[in-house]
Design an enzyme around this catalytic site. Structure first.
Site, PDB file in Angstrom:
ATOM      1  N   GLN A  46       3.214   9.894   1.283  1.00  0.00           N
ATOM      2  CA  GLN A  46       4.480   9.159   1.218  1.00  0.00           C
ATOM      3  C   GLN A  46       5.281   9.486  -0.043  1.00  0.00           C
ATOM      4  O   GLN A  46       6.439   9.094  -0.166  1.00  0.00           O
ATOM      5  CB  GLN A  46       4.226   7.647   1.269  1.00  0.00           C
ATOM      6  CG  GLN A  46       3.641   7.192   2.599  1.00  0.00           C
ATOM      7  CD  GLN A  46       3.461   5.690   2.629  1.00  0.00           C
ATOM      8  OE1 GLN A  46       2.471   5.178   2.136  1.00  0.00           O
ATOM      9  NE2 GLN A  46       4.431   4.973   3.173  1.00  0.00           N
ATOM     10  N   HIS A  58      -2.438   7.259   7.179  1.00  0.00           N
ATOM     11  CA  HIS A  58      -1.463   8.157   6.534  1.00  0.00           C
ATOM     12  C   HIS A  58      -2.132   9.464   6.101  1.00  0.00           C
ATOM     13  O   HIS A  58      -1.557  10.541   6.225  1.00  0.00           O
ATOM     14  CB  HIS A  58      -0.870   7.504   5.284  1.00  0.00           C
ATOM     15  CG  HIS A  58       0.367   6.696   5.553  1.00  0.00           C
ATOM     16  ND1 HIS A  58       1.522   7.238   6.061  1.00  0.00           N
ATOM     17  CD2 HIS A  58       0.636   5.382   5.368  1.00  0.00           C
ATOM     18  CE1 HIS A  58       2.451   6.289   6.182  1.00  0.00           C
ATOM     19  NE2 HIS A  58       1.927   5.156   5.765  1.00  0.00           N
ATOM     20  N   GLY A  65       0.840  -1.196   0.000  1.00  0.00           N
ATOM     21  CA  GLY A  65       0.000   0.000   0.000  1.00  0.00           C
ATOM     22  C   GLY A  65       0.869   1.237   0.000  1.00  0.00           C
ATOM     23  O   GLY A  65       2.038   1.179   0.390  1.00  0.00           O
ATOM     24  N   CYS A  99       6.060  -0.170   7.422  1.00  0.00           N
ATOM     25  CA  CYS A  99       5.684   0.991   6.614  1.00  0.00           C
ATOM     26  C   CYS A  99       6.880   1.386   5.747  1.00  0.00           C
ATOM     27  O   CYS A  99       7.999   1.466   6.256  1.00  0.00           O
ATOM     28  CB  CYS A  99       5.295   2.142   7.538  1.00  0.00           C
ATOM     29  SG  CYS A  99       4.819   3.642   6.666  1.00  0.00           S
ATOM     30  N   LEU A 100       6.620   1.622   4.461  1.00  0.00           N
ATOM     31  CA  LEU A 100       7.722   1.988   3.563  1.00  0.00           C
ATOM     32  C   LEU A 100       8.420   3.271   4.012  1.00  0.00           C
ATOM     33  O   LEU A 100       9.593   3.472   3.720  1.00  0.00           O
ATOM     34  CB  LEU A 100       7.195   2.188   2.131  1.00  0.00           C
ATOM     35  CG  LEU A 100       6.745   0.941   1.368  1.00  0.00           C
ATOM     36  CD1 LEU A 100       6.235   1.332  -0.013  1.00  0.00           C
ATOM     37  CD2 LEU A 100       7.866  -0.079   1.252  1.00  0.00           C
ATOM     38  N   HIS A 143      -4.373   1.303   7.342  1.00  0.00           N
ATOM     39  CA  HIS A 143      -3.013   1.866   7.458  1.00  0.00           C
ATOM     40  C   HIS A 143      -2.871   3.079   6.527  1.00  0.00           C
ATOM     41  O   HIS A 143      -2.340   4.112   6.917  1.00  0.00           O
ATOM     42  CB  HIS A 143      -2.001   0.760   7.099  1.00  0.00           C
ATOM     43  CG  HIS A 143      -0.565   1.182   7.112  1.00  0.00           C
ATOM     44  ND1 HIS A 143       0.363   0.657   7.980  1.00  0.00           N
ATOM     45  CD2 HIS A 143       0.124   2.082   6.361  1.00  0.00           C
ATOM     46  CE1 HIS A 143       1.546   1.224   7.759  1.00  0.00           C
ATOM     47  NE2 HIS A 143       1.428   2.077   6.762  1.00  0.00           N
ATOM     48  N   GLU A 144      -3.402   2.946   5.300  1.00  0.00           N
ATOM     49  CA  GLU A 144      -3.299   4.054   4.334  1.00  0.00           C
ATOM     50  C   GLU A 144      -4.200   5.223   4.746  1.00  0.00           C
ATOM     51  O   GLU A 144      -3.817   6.384   4.604  1.00  0.00           O
ATOM     52  CB  GLU A 144      -3.640   3.576   2.921  1.00  0.00           C
ATOM     53  CG  GLU A 144      -2.792   2.412   2.398  1.00  0.00           C
ATOM     54  CD  GLU A 144      -1.298   2.549   2.673  1.00  0.00           C
ATOM     55  OE1 GLU A 144      -0.770   3.681   2.644  1.00  0.00           O
ATOM     56  OE2 GLU A 144      -0.653   1.532   2.946  1.00  0.00           O
TER      57      GLU A 144
END
Ligand SMILES: [Zn+2]
Length: 155
Positions: free
Chosen positions: A49, A133, A44, A87-88, A129-130
Site C-alpha cells: 500500500q 494484501h 492496518g 481499505c485505505l 486483511h493485511e
C-alpha cells in the site's frame, strides 16, 4: 515521504517477497508505514500500500498494541464471522467479508525474532486483511464478479 497506493494500481495485485534478513531498511520502512497508517486513520497497513513489495505490515486497532509483522503466516484458524471492511487503498468502499474468528499467526518481529500471535475479533480480522494484501488479495476480490463490477464502476 511514501505515497499511499490506491486501487487499481497493479502494485496492489502483486505477491510480496518474504524478508530473509531484518535490518535498518525494514526498521525505517516500519516507521514510515506506522506514520502513514496513523495519518490516514487506518487500523492496518501493508507494505504494497506504500508501493513496497515486501511481506511487512503494521496493525493498530486502537487497543494500545502496535503490531509490526514480517512474513506473517496463519498457522491455525477457527470460527467464522462476517463483518464490514474498508481499505485505505479503496476509499469509500465497504464490503462484508467472512473471516475466521480466531487465528494463530507466526511472524518475525521488527528485530527478526520469530513470534507467535493469538488474536481474535477485530484484531484477527485486521491481521488477515493485511496478510491478504501481502498475497495481492483485496477486499473486492471477495465479491462475485457482478457485484464487483457494480461497486467499482462508480469509482
Ligand atoms: Zn487494505
Amino acid at each position: 515521504m511514501l505515497e499511499l497506493i490506491k486501487y487499481p494500481n497493479p502494485i496492489l495485485k502483486k505477491k510480496c517477497s518474504p524478508i530473509t534478513i531484518v535490518g535498518g531498511e525494514e526498521e525505517d520502512l516500519f516507521q514510515k508505514m506506522v506514520k502513514m497508517m496513523y495519518l490516514n486513520r487506518g487500523i492496518g497497513l501493508a507494505a504494497p500500500q506504500v508501493g513496497i513489495n515486501k511481506q511487512m505490515a503494521v496493525v493498530d486497532i486502537g487497543d494500545k498494541r502496535l503490531l509490526k509483522l514480517i512474513n506473517p503466516a496463519v498457522v491455525e484458524a477457527d470460527g467464522t464471522e462476517e463483518m464490514e471492511e474498508g481499505c485505505l487503498s479503496i476509499p469509500d468502499v465497504y464490503i462484508q467479508v467472512k473471516r475466521p474468528k480466531r487465528i494463530k499467526v507466526k511472524s518475525l518481529d521488527e528485530n527478526g525474532q520469530e513470534t507467535t500471535l493469538e488474536v481474535s475479533g477485530l484484531m484477527a480480522r485486521t491481521v488477515l486483511h493485511e496478510i491478504d494484501h501481502l498475497k495481492g488479495r483485496l477486499i473486492i476480490d471477495y465479491l462475485n464478479p457482478i457485484k464487483r463490477f457494480l461497486i467499482l464502476k462508480k469509482k
